[in-house]
Design a protein around this motif. Structure first.
Motif, PDB file in Angstrom:
ATOM      1  N   SER A   1     -42.571  77.216  17.602  1.00 54.35           N
ATOM      2  CA  SER A   1     -43.803  76.415  16.229  1.00 54.35           C
ATOM      3  C   SER A   1     -42.834  76.419  14.802  1.00 54.35           C
ATOM      4  CB  SER A   1     -44.567  75.431  16.264  1.00 54.35           C
ATOM      5  OG  SER A   1     -45.456  76.176  16.124  1.00 54.35           O
ATOM      6  N   ASP A   2     -42.860  75.941  14.281  1.00 55.85           N
ATOM      7  CA  ASP A   2     -42.333  75.290  13.079  1.00 55.85           C
ATOM      8  C   ASP A   2     -40.639  76.411  12.339  1.00 55.85           C
ATOM      9  OD1 ASP A   2     -44.609  73.752  11.864  1.00 55.85           O
ATOM     10  OD2 ASP A   2     -45.734  75.510  11.765  1.00 55.85           O
TER      11      ASP A   2
ATOM     12  N   ASN B   1     -34.809  71.834  10.269  1.00 54.90           N
ATOM     13  CA  ASN B   1     -36.054  71.041  10.371  1.00 54.90           C
ATOM     14  C   ASN B   1     -37.012  71.179  11.548  1.00 54.90           C
ATOM     15  OD1 ASN B   1     -35.274  70.904   7.501  1.00 54.90           O
ATOM     16  ND2 ASN B   1     -34.486  70.141   8.041  1.00 54.90           N
ATOM     17  N   ASN B   2     -38.656  72.335  10.921  1.00 56.49           N
ATOM     18  CA  ASN B   2     -38.930  71.295  12.424  1.00 56.49           C
ATOM     19  C   ASN B   2     -39.124  71.878  13.679  1.00 56.49           C
ATOM     20  OD1 ASN B   2     -40.961  71.138   9.910  1.00 56.49           O
ATOM     21  ND2 ASN B   2     -40.981  69.246   9.842  1.00 56.49           N
TER      22      ASN B   2
ATOM     23  N   THR C   1     -43.483  80.251  13.174  1.00 53.84           N
ATOM     24  CA  THR C   1     -44.240  80.858  14.173  1.00 53.84           C
ATOM     25  C   THR C   1     -44.292  80.846  15.285  1.00 53.84           C
ATOM     26  OG1 THR C   1     -44.743  79.556  11.543  1.00 53.84           O
ATOM     27  CG2 THR C   1     -46.496  80.323  13.942  1.00 53.84           C
TER      28      THR C   1
ATOM     29  N   SER D   1     -44.978  85.136  13.375  1.00 59.98           N
ATOM     30  CA  SER D   1     -44.798  84.569  12.675  1.00 59.98           C
ATOM     31  C   SER D   1     -43.964  86.355  12.298  1.00 59.98           C
ATOM     32  CB  SER D   1     -45.532  83.751  11.492  1.00 59.98           C
ATOM     33  OG  SER D   1     -46.595  85.146  11.519  1.00 59.98           O
TER      34      SER D   1
ATOM     35  N   LYS E   1     -39.230  72.395  17.713  1.00 65.27           N
ATOM     36  CA  LYS E   1     -39.714  73.611  18.583  1.00 65.27           C
ATOM     37  C   LYS E   1     -39.283  74.385  19.985  1.00 65.27           C
ATOM     38  CE  LYS E   1     -44.303  72.613  20.580  1.00 65.27           C
ATOM     39  NZ  LYS E   1     -45.807  71.411  20.793  1.00 65.27           N
TER      40      LYS E   1
ATOM     41  N   ASN F   1     -37.354  80.407   9.094  1.00 63.97           N
ATOM     42  CA  ASN F   1     -38.979  81.241   9.557  1.00 63.97           C
ATOM     43  C   ASN F   1     -39.272  80.552  10.555  1.00 63.97           C
ATOM     44  OD1 ASN F   1     -40.156  78.424   8.485  1.00 63.97           O
ATOM     45  ND2 ASN F   1     -38.912  78.949   6.849  1.00 63.97           N
TER      46      ASN F   1
ATOM     47  N   ASN G   1     -37.574  76.639  10.940  1.00 59.27           N
ATOM     48  CA  ASN G   1     -36.742  76.466  10.140  1.00 59.27           C
ATOM     49  C   ASN G   1     -36.108  77.100   9.712  1.00 59.27           C
ATOM     50  OD1 ASN G   1     -38.796  73.996   9.109  1.00 59.27           O
ATOM     51  ND2 ASN G   1     -39.527  75.162   9.519  1.00 59.27           N
TER      52      ASN G   1
END
Length: 723
Positions: free
Chosen positions: A189-190, A171-172, A211, A220, A174, A209, A192
């Motif tokens: 970033s972001d 999760n989250n 970005t 993305s 980077k 996913n 997941n």
């Protein structure tokens, strides 16, 4: 029954007591120093665990680690940590361990942050890992104190462990990668990621996913797939793969790119699809592709069947706008031999259609390409018209007595085409076209064969049917220098001239069967410069035709009528028949000249000379026509008094609208000379008769031989007087 229950509960109770003792008496935080020490020894990085290591009990026994950091070397890097995360958790089932089954529960990683940097001197913060691995590899291994017992089981013969993973969740996360040697900055970033329960030879599902941004690029992506992995990791399968992405930079905006793969398995046919929609360099792109692919397990053969590409590309910078594509092909690629084989079932680009095949060998230093293409019809003129795009324009106002109007002139900067790419090519091609229109000339059954090899473009064959005749040619362009040079040999046989000239130059002043040969050479591929540098010889031979726009016989009769003081007859047919027209034309510096233009017919003999400027497209010829036969068949009478009259004809003006006029002044001068010559002949004949009569009286019956000598001497004297 009680004994059975007691027997079953005893080991369970033992395990529970062991777990309870482990949790009560063992503090996992006491392993922190050991973990930090081993991390340093194995990776070379300093590890700090700020949070506690704690046990977890549900749904499985496990532990979690709080905030943790892997530190960068002390100096030179912009961020203190290589890796840091807020929390990590791992579950393990205990009872399956007794049966050599490692059942790992859900692995969770929250707030992971990875930082990688490469300095200007080339040093990276990952170099310390490489150095640590090299140091560990160089250390001597501890000798085994004693040999294993022969009774000990061979590990290789032991049954393997069964490993299963309930899932992974990230999760989250980077990732930052800085490369100061190339001024590149990549940031993910972001991030997941989730993985469903995993077990060898069983289907598992993964989703992600992400970005990202790199310098001025942003992107993305999100996707999902299901996969199956064999126990020995030698085989895998995919199904239900679906990935969607977006990309943007100053010149590109891909709003949607989607890839789908129904399934994948070695040595099996898999269906895939790809679609791209967006803008690239000012061009709007909407492309869809689908195919069936197959890859062998050794990954040496790739086969793509029924690959279809459809779509549309439009933009002001395109030579054709829009471009509509419709393609279907089969592709085979041998990765070992680096050999590509393409069967083109259909390729449609706007109104153009092709089919054929191509082979590409990537093994040589310069890839070798061989292709064979066919098209039912190509209209080059329509294609060039669509491609016309003025580069700049200027407007000027011009005032005339009649009116004032504004005109615009298109000014284009012409440069030599860049053919430098041909110096790195080895291409052999064959193209056949059922119908071809070029320069408005209509050809059928066109066959071309050419080769491009390291800067030399060799048109080995060009053959086609042309207006009931044929055309063949070969040519060579040498592009090894900045300004290309070329040679051309061309032959036209049995072509009907009038429809050809009508289509090509909107001229119909001559008809007949044409035979033309040309040997030309030149320099530069800019049209204007090419015309100026063009040199060579063109030979023409037209048979059984007519010149239109002038009736030479009628013009001769008109000139004769003027001399007789009569009114000329009305011209009903403006054409002059001929049996043959020949000429040798020399081309140099934009001008074509000839001194041996000749036309023959039962009535006429035509000789001409002059020049045609093929830069300005103007003509200036003087043709001398002599009547040598009967006027019958040309709309005239059978009269002998017109024989041997020569009529000069002037042909001047543009190619499209030449002005054809008889040169009456030259004709009158010629007629005056002919009349004066006739008068002199008559006077000389009369004087000769009088001299002969006088000599007969004077000499009487003297020796005839002597009399003939005297008459001859008198005749020579008389001829001298009339010169």
């Amino acid at each position: 029954m009680k004994k059975v229950l007691l027997f079953l509960s005893a080991p369970i109770a033992a395990v529970l007591i062991a777990i309870l003792a482990l949790v009560v008496f063992v503090n996992p935080n006491q392993f922190k120093p050991l973990i930090i020490e081993q991390a340093k020894a194995q990776t070379g990085f300093d590890l700090t665990i700020d949070g506690d290591i704690s046990w977890s009990f549900f749904p499985h026994l496990g532990f979690s680690i709080g905030k943790t950091q892997v530190l960068n070397p002390a100096t030179g890097f912009k961020q203190a940590q290589v890796v840091k995360f807020d929390e990590a958790a791992l579950d393990i089932s205990v009872l399956p361990l007794l049966e050599k089954r490692l059942n790992i529960g859900n692995v969770t990683l929250n707030g992971a942050d990875i930082f990688i940097q490469k300095l200007k001197n080339g040093r990276s913060n990952l170099d310390i890992v490489k150095q640590s691995a090299e140091d560990n590899a160089s250390q001597p291994k501890d000798e085994i104190a004693e040999k294993p017992s022969t009774e000990t089981a061979n590990p290789a013969s032991e049954s393997p462990w069964n490993v299963s993973l309930e899932g992974i969740t990230v999760n989250n996360a980077k990732l930052v990668m800085l490369d100061q040697t190339s001024n590149s900055n990549l940031t993910l970033s972001d991030v997941n990621f989730s993985l469903s329960q995993f077990s060898f030879d069983e289907w598992s599902k993964a989703e992600f996913n992400i970005t990202g941004k790199q310098n001025q690029q942003s992107f993305s992506a999100a996707g999902k797939t299901e996969f199956k992995l064999s126990q020995d990791l030698s085989d895998y399968q995919l199904r239900g793969t679906d990935i969607e992405a977006q990309f943007k930079d100053p010149s590109t905006d891909i709003k949607k790119a989607q890839f789908t793969l129904e399934s994948f398995q070695f040595n099996s046919v898999s269906k895939m699809a790809l679609s791209v929609n967006g803008t690239v360099s000012g061009m709007n792109i909407d492309i869809n592709q689908s195919a069936s692919i197959m890859l062998d397990k050794e990954m040496t053969q790739v086969k793509v069947q029924n690959m279809t590409v459809t779509g549309k590309v439009d933009g002001k910078t395109l030579p054709l706008n829009p471009i509509v594509i419709d393609m279907n092909s089969d592709v085979r690629f041998d990765l070992t031999k680096k050999y590509l084989d393409v069967t083109l079932k259909k390729l449609g680009v706007n109104e153009l259609a092709f089919d054929g095949s191509a082979q590409v060998s990537l093994a040589p230093a310069i890839p070798k390409i061989v292709f064979d293409l066919h098209s039912p019809e190509i209209n080059v003129d329509a294609l060039l018209k669509q491609m016309e795009q003025p580069t700049s324009s200027t407007k000027s106002e011009t005032t005339t007595k009649a009116s004032t109007s504004k005109t615009s002139k298109t000014v284009s900067t012409q440069t030599e085409p860049d053919l430098s790419a041909t110096r790195t090519l080895d291409v052999t091609g064959k193209v056949t076209i059922d119908k071809l229109t070029a320069s408005n000339a209509k050809m059928q059954n066109v066959q071309t064969q050419f080769k491009v090899n390291r800067g030399v473009i060799d048109l080995q064959k060009f053959a086609a049917n042309l207006y009931n005749g044929s055309v063949s040619a070969n040519a060579k362009i040498d592009a090894r220098k900045e300004v290309a040079t070329y040679t051309v040999h061309k032959e036209v046989k049995g072509v009907q001239v009038q429809p050809l000239l009508k289509d090509v130059a909107d001229m119909d002043f001559v008809s007949g069967t044409g035979n033309i040969s040309a040997d030309l050479k030149g320099k530069s591929l800019i049209v204007d410069k090419a015309k100026q540098n063009l040199a060579g010889v063109v030979k023409i031979n037209f048979a059984d035709g007519s010149f239109y726009g002038v009736n030479v016989a009628h013009e001769i009769r008109s000139v004769q009528a003027i001399f007789k003081g009569q009114k000329a007859e009305k011209d009903t047919v403006k054409k002059t028949d001929f049996s043959a027209v020949t000429a040798t034309m020399n081309l140099s510096k934009g001008v074509m000249t000839t001194n041996d233009l000749s036309a023959q017919s039962p009535l006429l003999r035509i000789l001409g000379k002059g020049q045609a400027n093929y830069v300005n497209e103007t003509v200036d010829f003087l043709v001398k026509t002599s009547l040598v036969g009967t006027l019958k068949g040309q709309g005239g009478k059978n009269t002998e008094e017109l024989k041997d009259i020569t009529l000069p004809i002037s042909i001047k003006g543009t190619w499209a609208e030449p002005k054809i006029r008889p040169d009456l002044n030259s004709a009158l001068d010629e007629q005056t000379k002919q009349k004066a010559k006739a008068e002199i002949e008559r006077a000389k004949e009369k004087a000769q008769k009088e001299v002969d009569r006088g000599l007969d009286k004077l000499l009487g019956d003297k020796d005839s031989e002597k009399k003939d000598d005297v008459k001859k001497a008198a005749g020579d004297l008389l001829n001298g007087l009339f010169k």
